[in-house]
Write an enzyme that holds these catalytic residues in place. Structure first.
Site, PDB file in Angstrom:
ATOM      1  N   ASP A  30     -12.268  19.196 -37.430  1.00  0.00           N
ATOM      2  CA  ASP A  30     -12.175  19.812 -36.102  1.00  0.00           C
ATOM      3  C   ASP A  30     -13.115  21.012 -35.989  1.00  0.00           C
ATOM      4  O   ASP A  30     -13.396  21.679 -36.984  1.00  0.00           O
ATOM      5  CB  ASP A  30     -10.717  20.250 -35.875  1.00  0.00           C
ATOM      6  CG  ASP A  30     -10.433  20.535 -34.416  1.00  0.00           C
ATOM      7  OD1 ASP A  30     -11.268  20.197 -33.554  1.00  0.00           O
ATOM      8  OD2 ASP A  30      -9.362  21.112 -34.134  1.00  0.00           O
ATOM      9  N   ASN A  78      -9.103  10.657 -27.873  1.00  0.00           N
ATOM     10  CA  ASN A  78     -10.440  11.195 -27.593  1.00  0.00           C
ATOM     11  C   ASN A  78     -11.168  10.491 -26.440  1.00  0.00           C
ATOM     12  O   ASN A  78     -12.186  11.002 -25.946  1.00  0.00           O
ATOM     13  CB  ASN A  78     -11.321  11.170 -28.857  1.00  0.00           C
ATOM     14  CG  ASN A  78     -10.964  12.224 -29.868  1.00  0.00           C
ATOM     15  OD1 ASN A  78     -11.171  12.071 -31.070  1.00  0.00           O
ATOM     16  ND2 ASN A  78     -10.407  13.354 -29.413  1.00  0.00           N
TER      17      ASN A  78
HETATM   18  C1  FPP Z   1     -13.222  17.318 -33.357  1.00  0.00           C
HETATM   19  O1  FPP Z   1     -13.925  18.486 -32.996  1.00  0.00           O
HETATM   20  C2  FPP Z   1     -14.169  16.328 -33.803  1.00  0.00           C
HETATM   21  C3  FPP Z   1     -14.299  15.076 -33.273  1.00  0.00           C
HETATM   22  C4  FPP Z   1     -13.479  14.553 -32.183  1.00  0.00           C
HETATM   23  C5  FPP Z   1     -15.348  14.175 -33.776  1.00  0.00           C
HETATM   24  C6  FPP Z   1     -15.493  14.134 -35.244  1.00  0.00           C
HETATM   25  C7  FPP Z   1     -16.824  13.577 -35.550  1.00  0.00           C
HETATM   26  C8  FPP Z   1     -17.665  14.046 -36.483  1.00  0.00           C
HETATM   27  C9  FPP Z   1     -17.351  15.087 -37.455  1.00  0.00           C
HETATM   28  C10 FPP Z   1     -19.039  13.561 -36.618  1.00  0.00           C
HETATM   29  C11 FPP Z   1     -19.259  12.152 -36.881  1.00  0.00           C
HETATM   30  C12 FPP Z   1     -18.502  11.530 -37.963  1.00  0.00           C
HETATM   31  C13 FPP Z   1     -18.964  10.483 -38.647  1.00  0.00           C
HETATM   32  C14 FPP Z   1     -18.122   9.744 -39.579  1.00  0.00           C
HETATM   33  C15 FPP Z   1     -20.355  10.047 -38.494  1.00  0.00           C
HETATM   34  P1  FPP Z   1     -13.880  18.951 -31.486  1.00  0.00           P
HETATM   35  O2  FPP Z   1     -14.993  18.284 -30.770  1.00  0.00           O
HETATM   36  O3  FPP Z   1     -12.533  18.700 -30.908  1.00  0.00           O
HETATM   37  O4  FPP Z   1     -14.153  20.481 -31.619  1.00  0.00           O
HETATM   38  P2  FPP Z   1     -13.516  21.638 -30.720  1.00  0.00           P
HETATM   39  O5  FPP Z   1     -12.038  21.626 -30.991  1.00  0.00           O
HETATM   40  O6  FPP Z   1     -14.181  22.863 -31.227  1.00  0.00           O
HETATM   41  O7  FPP Z   1     -13.847  21.332 -29.299  1.00  0.00           O
END
Ligand code: FPP
Length: 252
Positions: A30, A78
């Site tokens: 996250d 998501n």
């Molecule tokens: C949560 O952070 C993250 C995600 C929903 C996506 C996770 C994806 C990756 C780490 C990259 C790709 C992975 C692979 C396996 C290639 P957020 O976007 O909710 O962050 P925030 O809470 O700060 O908004």
């Protein structure tokens, strides 16, 4: 129909435990969005930076006795994000698979995907299937990537298949116990996580591995995922070794 570990060619989950190390670590990656916002960049910039971190953490698993790593890449919730962010993430997953296949092979990483593939684009599911097949003989590290995954959704899908087996006369309802349902879960070949890490300062599990994490140890850390390093991962794995896991019993 429920699968047995034997049918699927999984590792012997009891033979690969390193004393004091978490055999299976699950990570809620996250903080990508906030990381990008702090830099005045679009959220997808943070996701790309996050994808680069995945390589470093996967590579470091053998050094910390981690045999199984499960990462939460996209949840069933998501889809509520903007169309731009969702499409960008799907494209990032396709790119990751295409770009990383060789490197994963060289490192002996077996890749599996969990989650409901029905809603995913066919180009992506084709790449997912190909990567699973291509790495099926590897056994140094078991990387599981959760895409369109939700713990409740997984239990609901598992229950549906279990009910179908009961209706077909293949399963006696009286025999259903705690050992039965996990055989229908997406994770049927994996041991339960020993350690669940969530980055970015949020202390919740957000529908991740609900059944499997019943007795996991948790680490909620402030670091945003794109800043998470191999060194910090190592520290968390080492500190796991000091935990007193009793599984509801008493210390002997
Ligand atoms: C949560 O952070 C993250 C995600 C929903 C996506 C996770 C994806 C990756 C780490 C990259 C790709 C992975 C692979 C396996 C290639 P957020 O976007 O909710 O962050 P925030 O809470 O700060 O908004």
């Amino acid at each position: 129909m429920a699968k047995s570990a034997k049918e699927t060619g999984s590792d012997d989950a009891t033979s690969d435990k390193v004393e004091g190390c978490p055999r299976h670590v699950a990570i809620i990656m996250d903080g990508n969005g906030r990381w990008a916002t702090q830099r005045g960049r679009p959220r997808l910039f943070g996701h790309h930076a996050g994808a680069k971190r995945v390589r470093e953490i996967v590579e470091s698993c053998p050094d910390f006795g981690v045999k199984y790593l499960t990462i939460f890449a996209f949840s069933t919730e998501n889809w509520k994000r903007t169309q731009v962010e969702v499409a960008g993430l799907m494209s990032l997953f396709r790119r990751y698979i295409t770009k990383e296949t060789r490197h994963l092979q060289e490192r002996g990483v077996r890749v599996r995907f969990i989650g409901d593939r029905v809603r995913l684009d066919s180009k992506l599911t084709k790449l997912m299937n190909e990567l699973e097949e291509a790495t099926a003989d590897n056994s140094k590290v078991n990387l599981t990537i959760a895409i369109n995954y939700g713990g409740r959704d997984e239990v609901a899908r598992a229950t549906q298949r279990l009910a179908q087996d009961v209706a077909a006369g293949k399963l006696d309802p009286e025999s259903v116990d705690e050992e039965t349902l996990p055989r229908y879960l997406d994770t049927y070949v994996l041991p339960d996580p020993d350690l669940v890490i969530r980055t970015s300062g949020e202390a919740r599990i957000s529908n991740f591995l609900l059944w499997q994490s019943a007795y996991a140890e948790y680490e909620f850390i402030d670091t945003l995922w794109p800043d998470f390093t191999r060194a910090e991962f190592g520290e968390l794995c080492a500190s796991y070794g000091n935990r007193d896991r009793r599984f509801g019993g008493v210390k002997r």
